[in-house]
Design an enzyme around this catalytic site. Structure first.
Site, PDB file in Angstrom:
ATOM      1  N   HIS A 168       0.812  -1.212   0.000  1.00  0.00           N
ATOM      2  CA  HIS A 168       0.000   0.000   0.000  1.00  0.00           C
ATOM      3  C   HIS A 168       0.847   1.264   0.000  1.00  0.00           C
ATOM      4  O   HIS A 168       0.541   2.222  -0.709  1.00  0.00           O
ATOM      5  CB  HIS A 168      -0.923   0.015   1.230  1.00  0.00           C
ATOM      6  CG  HIS A 168      -2.229  -0.656   0.986  1.00  0.00           C
ATOM      7  ND1 HIS A 168      -3.417   0.016   0.987  1.00  0.00           N
ATOM      8  CD2 HIS A 168      -2.517  -1.938   0.690  1.00  0.00           C
ATOM      9  CE1 HIS A 168      -4.401  -0.828   0.718  1.00  0.00           C
ATOM     10  NE2 HIS A 168      -3.882  -2.026   0.546  1.00  0.00           N
TER      11      HIS A 168
ATOM     12  N   ASP B 182      -4.017   7.050   2.321  1.00  0.00           N
ATOM     13  CA  ASP B 182      -4.502   5.766   1.880  1.00  0.00           C
ATOM     14  C   ASP B 182      -6.002   5.762   2.213  1.00  0.00           C
ATOM     15  O   ASP B 182      -6.401   6.175   3.305  1.00  0.00           O
ATOM     16  CB  ASP B 182      -3.792   4.650   2.646  1.00  0.00           C
ATOM     17  CG  ASP B 182      -4.082   3.278   2.044  1.00  0.00           C
ATOM     18  OD1 ASP B 182      -3.161   2.686   1.485  1.00  0.00           O
ATOM     19  OD2 ASP B 182      -5.243   2.818   2.122  1.00  0.00           O
TER      20      ASP B 182
END
Ligand code: UDP
Length: 445
Positions: free
Chosen positions: A20, A114
């Site tokens: 990520h 994120d």
């Protein structure tokens, strides 16, 4: 000086697990090139930052900051895969990010996070600045979280596993069992599932939602998403803007691939955190050996210990095992004919970029949904029989892709998506247009 006064500051919040943080950093680096008056402060755990930033990294535009891991003092990680670090980390949020942000003493003009880290929305609200989440997986994984309440109302909790999602445009081939855990099945009260649930609720309130995908890959799903989110920006496959260089091939995979025939090699990788059980590893190895196809395996752990006795010796003329491969370049090599994968979104994207059909063995999160989409919607891959590696299932799947008419058709199908992906990144392609909107948005913050 004058420049100091006009410089804007963005707080960037990374999710330091699985793949990520790297895609988020890649996006921020590109943004920093396009918005030179802005400085991006990258908040992430020290360990994850250490793997992403080189020591002599220039912090002028993108600066790493450490966020507390939440691990108790003296915590020793258990052997093998464990959810503990994730759970400690989530328990420490949002406090750990708030503390790190406060320590900078800076006023921020926006938060880019994120998408998982939904609390960034509340922090941005308090600062009265925009929140721009980045979803690093695909459009279907995003949609099922955004419409989670509808799915629960339609399918019930723990209802029949094989009911299909006809009511959701484009989802008629998808079954309840393909939906990630924590939406209609599985545990609902784990910190991770609660985070995903909150994410689904918060995303419609973002200034824009960026996603590492391209509009043409799944137009029906993108349309539904656009009706739910105020400003969806498909900017991928972003890795095409920041491809790795071949000097990252420290184990000589490319030279080895050069010695093999066109579309003949099976490339195997399960991403950064999934590992098949010892039994499955054994079955996969036996299948590879019996099938006689050449293979390149990115292997986590000690292959000598974990694979069947004598396997490495017996297959050394047509098998290569490495701890890490430059995957995007490997998948672009003409010798690679199939990708045996856990179906992480980055892997699916990179398979499309390389035009390589897939054998899917999903493990967690949205991987099953990705597999079903690859198989039943896009038609460029197969699952392994029974959902787990067996010797015969492995042989069968390899044969379908590497030596059957069906496999040729899959190669053609993925070739079409491959072209669409490259077009999206062209000067006037959809992802480029969307990226430019994102740059505009950042410049207006
Ligand atoms: N990867 C790589 N070399 C390897 C194994 C993985 O470069 O030997 C990269 C791969 O290219 C991809 C990422 O690691 O970009 C894996 O991401 P994905 O979303 O597929 O899986 P995750 O790690 O999130 O489970």
């Amino acid at each position: 000086g004058a420049r100091e006064n006009t410089q804007k500051h963005f707080a960037v919040f990374a999710f330091p697990f699985t793949t990520h943080a790297a895609p988020l950093l890649a996006l921020v680096r590109k943004l920093s090139e396009s918005a030179p008056d802005s400085k991006f402060h990258f908040f992430n755990t020290a360990q994850s930052n250490a793997s992403l930033f080189s020591k002599d990294h220039d912090c002028e535009r993108v600066k790493p900051w450490s966020v507390d891991t939440g691990l108790p003092k003296g915590y020793k990680s258990t052997k093998g895969p464990s959810n503990e670090p994730l759970e400690y980390f989530l328990k420490a949020t949002p406090g750990n990010f708030e503390t790190a942000v406060a320590e900078t003493g800076l006023p921020f003009d926006g938060i880019i996070s994120d998408a998982f880290l939904w609390f960034a929305k509340e922090m941005a609200e308090e600062m009265r600045v925009p929140w721009i989440p980045y979803f690093t997986a695909g459009p279907r994984a995003l949609l099922v979280h955004v419409v989670a309440d509808d799915l629960r109302a339609r399918l019930g909790i723990n209802g029949p596993k094989d009911q299909t999602l006809e009511f959701l445009p484009g989802f008629s081939a998808i079954r309840a069992v393909d939906i990630p855990e924590g939406i209609i099945s599985g545990s609902f009260d784990s910190p991770f599932q609660m985070m995903m649930c909150k994410m689904g609720q918060m995303l419609p309130h973002a200034s824009a939602v960026a996603i590492n995908s391209f509009e043409e890959i799944d137009p029906i799903v993108v349309k539904t998403l656009k009706s739910r989110l105020s400003n969806l920006l498909n900017i991928g496959p972003f890795v095409l803007r920041t491809p790795p260089t071949s000097d990252s091939d420290i184990h000589g995979c490319l030279d080895w691939l050069d010695q093999h025939m066109r579309s003949s090699v099976a490339y195997i990788s399960f991403g950064s955190s999934a590992t098949p059980s010892p039994n499955e590893l054994k079955a996969l190895a036996e299948g590879l050996e019996a099938s006689k196809f050449p293979f390149l395996w990115s292997f986590k752990g000690n292959a000598q210990e974990m694979l069947p006795r004598g396997f490495l010796k017996r297959t050394k003329n047509r098998g290569m095992i490495v701890p890490w491969a430059p995957q995007l370049i490997v998948l672009g090599h003409p010798s690679v004919g199939v990708f045996v994968t856990h179906c992480g979104w980055n892997s699916v994207s990179e398979s499309i970029i390389g035009g390589v059909p897939m054998i899917c063995r999903p493990f967690f999160a949205e991987q099953k949904l990705n597999q079903k989409t690859v198989e039943a919607v896009w038609g460029f891959g197969v699952g392994v029989e029974g959902g787990m590696f067996t010797k015969n299932g492995t042989i069968k799947a390899l044969q379908v892709i590497l030596s059957s008419e069906e496999g040729k058709l899959m190669k053609e199908k993925i070739g079409i998506l491959q072209e669409l992906a490259f077009n999206a990144l062209d000067t006037d392609g959809s992802s480029t247009v969307n990226f430019n909107s994102l740059v505009d948005l950042v410049s207006r913050c």
